[in-house]
Design a protein around this motif. Structure first.
Motif, short mmCIF file in Angstrom:
data_model
loop_
_atom_site.label_atom_id
_atom_site.label_comp_id
_atom_site.label_asym_id
_atom_site.label_seq_id
_atom_site.Cartn_x
_atom_site.Cartn_y
_atom_site.Cartn_z
N VAL A 1 41.96 35.21 39.51
CA VAL A 1 41.71 36.63 39.29
C VAL A 1 40.27 36.79 38.84
N GLN B 1 48.01 34.81 41.46
CA GLN B 1 47.09 35.66 42.22
C GLN B 1 46.97 37.07 41.65
N GLY B 2 47.50 37.30 40.46
CA GLY B 2 47.39 38.63 39.86
C GLY B 2 48.65 39.44 40.04
N ASN C 1 54.02 40.28 39.14
CA ASN C 1 52.98 39.28 39.39
C ASN C 1 53.40 38.35 40.52
N VAL D 1 43.72 37.95 31.22
CA VAL D 1 45.10 38.12 31.68
C VAL D 1 46.05 37.89 30.50
#
Length: 253
Positions: free
Chosen positions: A93, A141-142, A132, A99
């Motif tokens: 990310v 991957q976010g 997510n 995060v």
């Protein structure tokens, strides 16, 4: 490190997971600010209170975490996760350090539950709802974040003149049409969460084909019974974040 107890300190409460046999065997939900309650619960857990306890702690609430770690340090050894770099997970990310660790621990656990080459999607419903994705190579991957059911109810009350406070602890099962204002709010919030999660899962599954879907969070309600397009299997895992903390702790020196 092999923890005796893993701890997830959230925005409104904390959860303890007692570890046994390579899994989280028991989950306790406890208040943030009551050390007397912590003392009482610790006395019930093996090892005995007189023995040092190995704690692994993660938090999205720094003040509550600081208070708890000070207490836990007097009852054993404490490992506190503070950075994504400490987790056995690749993170792709823009700003990995920003995060939320709760999202990443869910990804760590989900990654351990799928076959190699299989993507995974995690849905965590609490104060916020996070959706997510972990790709087929096991890389985070976010995802997405939006308000949980309780926040939605409070926002409607606080930002309108007449709508009542509907304090929802979980995704309601109500469906339209609501025959009164309270029922209409519940039905709307249910549709917002179910529809939002469903749309996001469908879009992620189109990009990362044939994923496994894992649903967790204290406010999830009956969300796992909602139909989700494009996923191989839906699994409800209440202890997903705690399992991720346990796995990450096991990877520490």
């Amino acid at each position: 490190m092999t923890p005796d107890v893993v701890v997830d300190i959230g925005n409104t409460r904390m959860k303890w997971g007692r570890c046994e046999g390579g899994r989280v065997a028991e989950v306790l939900r406890l208040p943030h600010d009551e050390p007397a309650v912590w003392d009482a619960e610790l006395a019930k857990l093996p090892p005995p209170k007189s023995a040092p306890c190995r704690w692994a702690v993660a938090s999205v609430n720094p003040p509550a975490c600081e208070r708890f770690v000070a207490w836990a340090g007097s009852h054993g050894t404490v490992a506190v996760f503070t950075s994504p770099a400490e987790l056995p997970l690749r993170v792709n990310v823009d700003e990995p350090a920003k995060v939320g660790l709760d999202r990443l621990f869910g990804a760590v656990a989900a990654k351990s539950m799928v076959a190699p080459g299989t993507p995974a999607i995690t849905v965590d419903v609490g104060t916020a709802v996070t959706v997510n994705v972990i790709d087929a190579d096991g890389v985070f991957q976010g995802g997405t974040i939006f308000p949980g059911p309780r926040l939605m109810g409070r926002a409607l009350h606080e930002h309108t003149a007449k709508l009542p406070l509907i304090d929802l602890g979980e995704v309601p099962a109500a469906g339209p049409p609501g025959r009164n204002t309270a029922d209409a709010i519940e039905a709307g919030i249910a549709a917002a969460v179910q529809g939002g999660v469903g749309l996001l899962v469908e879009r992620l599954a189109a990009r990362y084909p044939r994923p496994r879907l894992f649903i967790t969070g204290g406010a999830r309600g009956a969300l796992s019974q909602h139909g989700f397009r494009g996923v191989e299997h839906v699994t409800e895992v209440p202890e997903l974040t705690l399992e991720g903390i346990r796995i990450a702790a096991g990877a520490l020196p």
